[in-house]
Motif scaffolding. Structure first.
Motif, PDB file in Angstrom:
ATOM      1  N   ARG A   1      13.769  10.085  17.382  1.00  0.00           N
ATOM      2  CA  ARG A   1      14.935   9.300  16.979  1.00  0.00           C
ATOM      3  C   ARG A   1      14.603   7.880  16.524  1.00  0.00           C
ATOM      4  N   LYS A   2      13.325   7.590  16.282  1.00  0.00           N
ATOM      5  CA  LYS A   2      12.924   6.308  15.684  1.00  0.00           C
ATOM      6  C   LYS A   2      12.451   6.611  14.261  1.00  0.00           C
ATOM      7  N   THR A   3      13.309   7.263  13.534  1.00  0.00           N
ATOM      8  CA  THR A   3      12.995   7.809  12.223  1.00  0.00           C
ATOM      9  C   THR A   3      12.870   6.707  11.176  1.00  0.00           C
ATOM     10  N   PRO A   4      11.786   6.748  10.385  1.00  0.00           N
ATOM     11  CA  PRO A   4      11.699   5.797   9.268  1.00  0.00           C
ATOM     12  C   PRO A   4      12.757   6.144   8.218  1.00  0.00           C
ATOM     13  N   ARG A   5      12.851   5.320   7.189  1.00  0.00           N
ATOM     14  CA  ARG A   5      13.806   5.607   6.124  1.00  0.00           C
ATOM     15  C   ARG A   5      13.477   6.957   5.491  1.00  0.00           C
ATOM     16  N   LEU A   6      14.507   7.760   5.298  1.00  0.00           N
ATOM     17  CA  LEU A   6      14.331   9.098   4.727  1.00  0.00           C
ATOM     18  C   LEU A   6      15.001   9.177   3.364  1.00  0.00           C
ATOM     19  N   PHE A   7      14.314   9.845   2.466  1.00  0.00           N
ATOM     20  CA  PHE A   7      14.836  10.087   1.122  1.00  0.00           C
ATOM     21  C   PHE A   7      14.900  11.587   0.897  1.00  0.00           C
TER      22      PHE A   7
ATOM     23  N   SER B   1      10.560   2.286  -6.168  1.00  0.00           N
ATOM     24  CA  SER B   1      11.183   0.986  -5.886  1.00  0.00           C
ATOM     25  C   SER B   1      12.028   1.040  -4.622  1.00  0.00           C
ATOM     26  N   ALA B   2      12.811   2.088  -4.470  1.00  0.00           N
ATOM     27  CA  ALA B   2      13.639   2.224  -3.271  1.00  0.00           C
ATOM     28  C   ALA B   2      12.785   2.414  -2.025  1.00  0.00           C
ATOM     29  N   SER B   3      11.656   3.082  -2.172  1.00  0.00           N
ATOM     30  CA  SER B   3      10.779   3.343  -1.028  1.00  0.00           C
ATOM     31  C   SER B   3      10.086   2.087  -0.523  1.00  0.00           C
ATOM     32  N   ILE B   4       9.750   1.191  -1.433  1.00  0.00           N
ATOM     33  CA  ILE B   4       9.030  -0.015  -1.002  1.00  0.00           C
ATOM     34  C   ILE B   4       9.973  -1.170  -0.707  1.00  0.00           C
ATOM     35  N   ALA B   5      11.239  -1.016  -1.050  1.00  0.00           N
ATOM     36  CA  ALA B   5      12.213  -2.074  -0.744  1.00  0.00           C
ATOM     37  C   ALA B   5      12.353  -2.185   0.765  1.00  0.00           C
ATOM     38  N   THR B   6      12.518  -3.379   1.229  1.00  0.00           N
ATOM     39  CA  THR B   6      12.664  -3.585   2.659  1.00  0.00           C
ATOM     40  C   THR B   6      13.884  -4.441   2.925  1.00  0.00           C
ATOM     41  N   GLU B   7      14.535  -4.153   4.011  1.00  0.00           N
ATOM     42  CA  GLU B   7      15.679  -4.954   4.422  1.00  0.00           C
ATOM     43  C   GLU B   7      15.292  -5.913   5.532  1.00  0.00           C
ATOM     44  N   GLN B   8      14.030  -5.900   5.909  1.00  0.00           N
ATOM     45  CA  GLN B   8      13.598  -6.793   6.973  1.00  0.00           C
ATOM     46  C   GLN B   8      13.597  -8.222   6.470  1.00  0.00           C
ATOM     47  N   LYS B   9      14.142  -9.096   7.273  1.00  0.00           N
ATOM     48  CA  LYS B   9      14.149 -10.504   6.931  1.00  0.00           C
ATOM     49  C   LYS B   9      12.954 -11.154   7.592  1.00  0.00           C
ATOM     50  N   SER B  10      12.386 -12.145   6.918  1.00  0.00           N
ATOM     51  CA  SER B  10      11.253 -12.826   7.506  1.00  0.00           C
ATOM     52  C   SER B  10      11.716 -13.654   8.697  1.00  0.00           C
ATOM     53  N   LEU B  11      10.855 -13.717   9.673  1.00  0.00           N
ATOM     54  CA  LEU B  11      11.147 -14.471  10.882  1.00  0.00           C
ATOM     55  C   LEU B  11      10.914 -15.950  10.636  1.00  0.00           C
TER      56      LEU B  11
ATOM     57  N   ASP C   1       0.849  -1.179   0.000  1.00  0.00           N
ATOM     58  CA  ASP C   1       0.000   0.000   0.000  1.00  0.00           C
ATOM     59  C   ASP C   1       0.889   1.233   0.000  1.00  0.00           C
ATOM     60  N   LEU C   2       0.644   2.126  -0.937  1.00  0.00           N
ATOM     61  CA  LEU C   2       1.372   3.387  -0.989  1.00  0.00           C
ATOM     62  C   LEU C   2       0.415   4.512  -0.663  1.00  0.00           C
ATOM     63  N   PHE C   3       0.799   5.324   0.261  1.00  0.00           N
ATOM     64  CA  PHE C   3       0.045   6.522   0.592  1.00  0.00           C
ATOM     65  C   PHE C   3       1.007   7.674   0.378  1.00  0.00           C
ATOM     66  N   ILE C   4       0.776   8.435  -0.668  1.00  0.00           N
ATOM     67  CA  ILE C   4       1.699   9.497  -1.044  1.00  0.00           C
ATOM     68  C   ILE C   4       0.962  10.837  -0.960  1.00  0.00           C
ATOM     69  N   PRO C   5       0.892  11.408   0.248  1.00  0.00           N
ATOM     70  CA  PRO C   5       0.214  12.698   0.366  1.00  0.00           C
ATOM     71  C   PRO C   5       1.128  13.826  -0.085  1.00  0.00           C
ATOM     72  N   ASP C   6       0.561  14.765  -0.743  1.00  0.00           N
ATOM     73  CA  ASP C   6       1.285  15.983  -1.085  1.00  0.00           C
ATOM     74  C   ASP C   6       0.879  16.993  -0.024  1.00  0.00           C
ATOM     75  N   LEU C   7       1.692  17.118   0.993  1.00  0.00           N
ATOM     76  CA  LEU C   7       1.346  17.996   2.102  1.00  0.00           C
ATOM     77  C   LEU C   7       1.316  19.444   1.649  1.00  0.00           C
ATOM     78  N   PRO C   8       0.384  20.216   2.166  1.00  0.00           N
ATOM     79  CA  PRO C   8       0.366  21.646   1.840  1.00  0.00           C
ATOM     80  C   PRO C   8       1.681  22.295   2.271  1.00  0.00           C
ATOM     81  N   GLY C   9       2.111  23.262   1.514  1.00  0.00           N
ATOM     82  CA  GLY C   9       3.368  23.942   1.808  1.00  0.00           C
ATOM     83  C   GLY C   9       3.440  24.496   3.216  1.00  0.00           C
TER      84      GLY C   9
END
Length: 162
Positions: free
Chosen positions: A69-75, A130-140, A2-10
């Motif tokens: 300081r629990k920042t998600p991946r930033l681009f 593609s980079a945004s949805i890529a994950t480095e999490q390994k399955s348990l 699921d992609l949620f790509i809001p264009d936040l107001p300036g």
């Protein structure tokens, strides 16, 4: 996915940068990746470059503080790459601010529209997604290893794990 790509107001990002007002941004706590977008043209021109870098560094500071300081991946998404790419030294000034906070800032160049015939509109956007949805999490492991003893082991937990 699921992609949620809001264009936040300036004014949301302006208020975040200027006054650290982030009430309307609580929904971002569920994000796995966030795009911090800067107009690439502002990084090309010496007259606007320093202000753009300063404001992006403040934005990085605010985002890291917002996520405690629990920042998600930033681009760092640099737009208008059809006009040219900013010098690496300028980009590094922003990236180093994220590094200061122990946060990786992945740099992506895009051209939503293009004024340069050799650079098609949409350049960089598939790579950004593609980079945004890529994950480095390994399955348990489905069945985590646990030493159990006795008859009907599936119903028993090792001592101390009850």
């Amino acid at each position: 996915i699921d992609l949620f790509i809001p264009d936040l107001p300036g004014e949301c990002s302006t208020n975040l940068i200027d006054t650290n007002e982030h009430d309307r941004l609580r929904f971002l706590h569920g994000s796995e990746a966030i795009w911090l977008t800067v107009d690439g043209a502002s990084l090309l021109t010496p007259d606007t470059r320093n202000n753009a870098v300063h404001r992006m560094k403040l934005l990085v500071d605010r985002v890291v503080e917002f996520f405690d300081r629990k920042t998600p991946r930033l681009f760092l998404v640099i737009t208008r790459c059809d006009l040219g790419r900013p010098p690496e030294a300028i980009i590094e000034r922003i990236v180093s601010r994220a590094s200061y906070h122990n946060v990786e800032l992945q740099v992506m160049h895009v051209a939503s529209f293009s004024q340069e015939p050799s650079i098609p509109a949409g350049t960089g956007i598939p790579e950004l997604i593609s980079a945004s949805i890529a994950t480095e999490q390994k399955s348990l492991d489905f069945w985590a290893f646990a030493k159990a003893s006795g008859h009907r082991q599936i119903l028993r937990l090792p001592p101390g794990e009850q």
